[in-house]
Design a protein around this motif. Structure first.
Motif, short mmCIF file in Angstrom:
data_model
loop_
_atom_site.label_atom_id
_atom_site.label_comp_id
_atom_site.label_asym_id
_atom_site.label_seq_id
_atom_site.Cartn_x
_atom_site.Cartn_y
_atom_site.Cartn_z
N ASN A 26 0.83 -1.21 0.00
CA ASN A 26 0.00 0.00 0.00
C ASN A 26 0.86 1.26 0.00
OD1 ASN A 26 0.98 0.12 2.59
ND2 ASN A 26 -0.98 -0.20 3.61
N LEU A 27 2.06 1.13 -0.55
CA LEU A 27 3.00 2.25 -0.59
C LEU A 27 2.92 3.04 -1.88
CD1 LEU A 27 5.99 0.26 0.92
CD2 LEU A 27 4.68 2.04 2.07
N GLY A 28 2.11 2.58 -2.82
CA GLY A 28 2.02 3.25 -4.10
C GLY A 28 3.22 3.01 -5.00
N HIS A 29 4.00 1.98 -4.69
CA HIS A 29 5.19 1.67 -5.48
C HIS A 29 4.83 1.02 -6.80
CE1 HIS A 29 7.88 1.53 -1.62
NE2 HIS A 29 7.67 2.76 -2.05
N ASP A 30 5.71 1.24 -7.77
CA ASP A 30 5.49 0.65 -9.09
C ASP A 30 6.17 -0.71 -9.25
OD1 ASP A 30 5.64 3.79 -10.94
OD2 ASP A 30 3.96 2.71 -10.06
N THR A 31 7.18 -0.97 -8.42
CA THR A 31 7.98 -2.18 -8.62
C THR A 31 7.82 -3.12 -7.44
OG1 THR A 31 9.58 -0.82 -9.81
CG2 THR A 31 10.27 -3.04 -9.22
N MET A 32 7.64 -4.39 -7.74
CA MET A 32 7.51 -5.42 -6.70
C MET A 32 8.42 -6.59 -7.04
SD MET A 32 3.44 -5.31 -5.81
CE MET A 32 3.64 -6.26 -4.29
N TYR A 49 8.65 -7.16 -10.94
CA TYR A 49 7.65 -6.60 -11.84
C TYR A 49 7.63 -5.09 -11.66
CZ TYR A 49 5.19 -10.76 -13.52
OH TYR A 49 4.85 -11.92 -14.17
N ASN A 50 7.53 -4.39 -12.79
CA ASN A 50 7.35 -2.95 -12.75
C ASN A 50 6.04 -2.62 -13.46
OD1 ASN A 50 7.77 -0.11 -14.24
ND2 ASN A 50 8.88 -0.13 -12.30
N ASN A 51 5.11 -2.06 -12.71
CA ASN A 51 3.81 -1.72 -13.29
C ASN A 51 3.18 -2.89 -14.04
OD1 ASN A 51 2.00 0.36 -13.22
ND2 ASN A 51 3.28 1.73 -14.43
N LYS A 52 3.18 -4.02 -13.41
CA LYS A 52 2.60 -5.28 -13.90
C LYS A 52 3.42 -5.95 -15.00
CE LYS A 52 -1.53 -3.86 -15.07
NZ LYS A 52 -2.92 -4.07 -15.53
N GLU A 53 4.57 -5.40 -15.34
CA GLU A 53 5.39 -5.99 -16.40
C GLU A 53 6.62 -6.66 -15.80
OE1 GLU A 53 6.37 -3.25 -19.47
OE2 GLU A 53 7.94 -4.53 -20.29
N LEU A 54 6.91 -7.90 -16.23
CA LEU A 54 8.05 -8.63 -15.73
C LEU A 54 9.34 -7.99 -16.21
CD1 LEU A 54 9.05 -11.26 -14.28
CD2 LEU A 54 9.02 -12.34 -16.54
N ILE A 55 10.25 -7.64 -15.27
CA ILE A 55 11.52 -7.04 -15.66
C ILE A 55 12.72 -7.85 -15.20
CG2 ILE A 55 10.67 -4.68 -15.91
CD1 ILE A 55 11.80 -4.07 -13.15
N ILE A 56 12.59 -8.64 -14.17
CA ILE A 56 13.66 -9.53 -13.74
C ILE A 56 13.08 -10.93 -13.62
CG2 ILE A 56 15.27 -10.19 -11.91
CD1 ILE A 56 15.44 -7.29 -11.08
N ASN A 57 13.76 -11.88 -14.23
CA ASN A 57 13.39 -13.28 -14.08
C ASN A 57 14.68 -14.06 -13.96
OD1 ASN A 57 12.45 -15.87 -14.20
ND2 ASN A 57 11.16 -15.57 -15.99
N SER A 93 8.79 -4.27 -2.28
CA SER A 93 8.40 -3.26 -3.27
C SER A 93 9.35 -2.07 -3.17
CB SER A 93 6.95 -2.79 -3.06
OG SER A 93 6.84 -1.98 -1.90
N SER A 94 9.39 -1.29 -4.24
CA SER A 94 10.23 -0.10 -4.23
C SER A 94 9.61 0.97 -5.12
CB SER A 94 11.65 -0.42 -4.71
OG SER A 94 11.65 -0.82 -6.07
N GLY A 95 9.97 2.21 -4.80
CA GLY A 95 9.49 3.34 -5.58
C GLY A 95 10.49 3.71 -6.66
N THR B 99 17.47 -2.45 -14.08
CA THR B 99 16.70 -3.17 -13.07
C THR B 99 17.20 -2.78 -11.69
OG1 THR B 99 18.21 -5.04 -13.05
CG2 THR B 99 16.40 -5.12 -14.62
N ASN B 100 16.38 -3.07 -10.68
CA ASN B 100 16.75 -2.76 -9.30
C ASN B 100 17.06 -4.05 -8.57
OD1 ASN B 100 16.13 -0.03 -9.79
ND2 ASN B 100 13.97 -0.50 -9.53
N LYS B 101 18.00 -4.79 -9.10
CA LYS B 101 18.30 -6.10 -8.55
C LYS B 101 19.30 -5.95 -7.42
CE LYS B 101 20.64 -10.07 -10.40
NZ LYS B 101 20.96 -10.79 -11.65
#
Lengths: 112, 114
Positions: A26-32, A49-57, A93-95, B99-101
């Protein structure tokens, strides 16, 4: 007013089962993120994920599938659970900028 | 291939004295470093960070020192308090990356004795 919450806190299940862990922020962050802490206490990133898009796998088995219905939620579904999946799973999560990550309390998964 | 190492699994310090926690890294591309504190059955909480353009950052009782040439950072806690007893994780990232890894060390368990 929990910032990052996870459910359940504990999960005990049999090998071969499918289970899900939910995360909400509930922090309003875009990245989880999802991290795994194994028995050696090594905390390692799995997904981001950033804004529902996978960025790290990271090199995670296909049995693990994250799903982000919206930017406040990132759930982790695990198919065909194995003994080696036993660990503590942390959501974070992070902002903007992203280095300072806020972690949930963790979910301890035990596969029997 | 552990890129961030905390070679001391545990440290015991008397209340009021200085606690020094150490961290080494191998990846020269890391340019941002953080310390997290973790109590049992809780998630890690952010404590303090430092960018590679600095060699010191201070926040109250906590100071982080960065020695880029040695690829070493340390966290100083002065004075140590019993409530500081926790596991401390060092983490590093390539801030300029897309990325923020965060790459974490294995942690050091600090016990502050009253």
């Amino acid at each position: 007013d929990t910032a990052v919450s996870q459910t359940p806190k504990y999960l005990v299940t049999q090998m071969g089962n499918d289970k899900s862990i939910k995360c909400e922020q509930n922090l309003g962050h875009d990245t989880m993120y999802w991290y795994k802490q194994d028995s050696k206490k090594f905390l390692k990133i799995m997904f981001s994920y950033n804004n529902k898009e996978l960025i790290i796998n990271e090199t995670v088995p296909n049995r693990f599938s994250p799903k982000s219905p919206d930017k406040a939620h990132l759930n982790l579904h695990i198919n065909s659970l194995e003994l080696g999946d036993s660990a503590v799973y942390f959501c974070a999560s992070s902002g903007p900028g992203g280095n300072e990550q806020f972690f949930g309390p963790g979910t301890r998964l035990t596969v029997l | 291939d552990q890129q961030v190492k905390q070679n001391s699994p545990s440290l015991s310090v008397q209340e009021g004295r200085i606690s020094i926690l150490n961290c080494d890294y191998t990846n020269s591309m890391f340019d941002y470093f953080l310390w997290y504190k973790k109590y049992p059955a809780e998630g890690p909480t952010f404590l303090i960070s430092i960018s590679s353009i600095k060699d010191k950052n201070e926040d109250g009782r906590f100071t982080v020192f960065l020695n880029k040439s040695a690829k070493h950072l340390s966290l100083h806690i002065v004075p140590s308090q019993p409530g500081d007893s926790a596991v401390y994780f060092c983490a590093a990232s390539e801030n300029g990356g897309a990325t923020n890894k965060l790459i974490f060390g294995t942690g050091t368990l600090l016990a502050v004795q009253p």
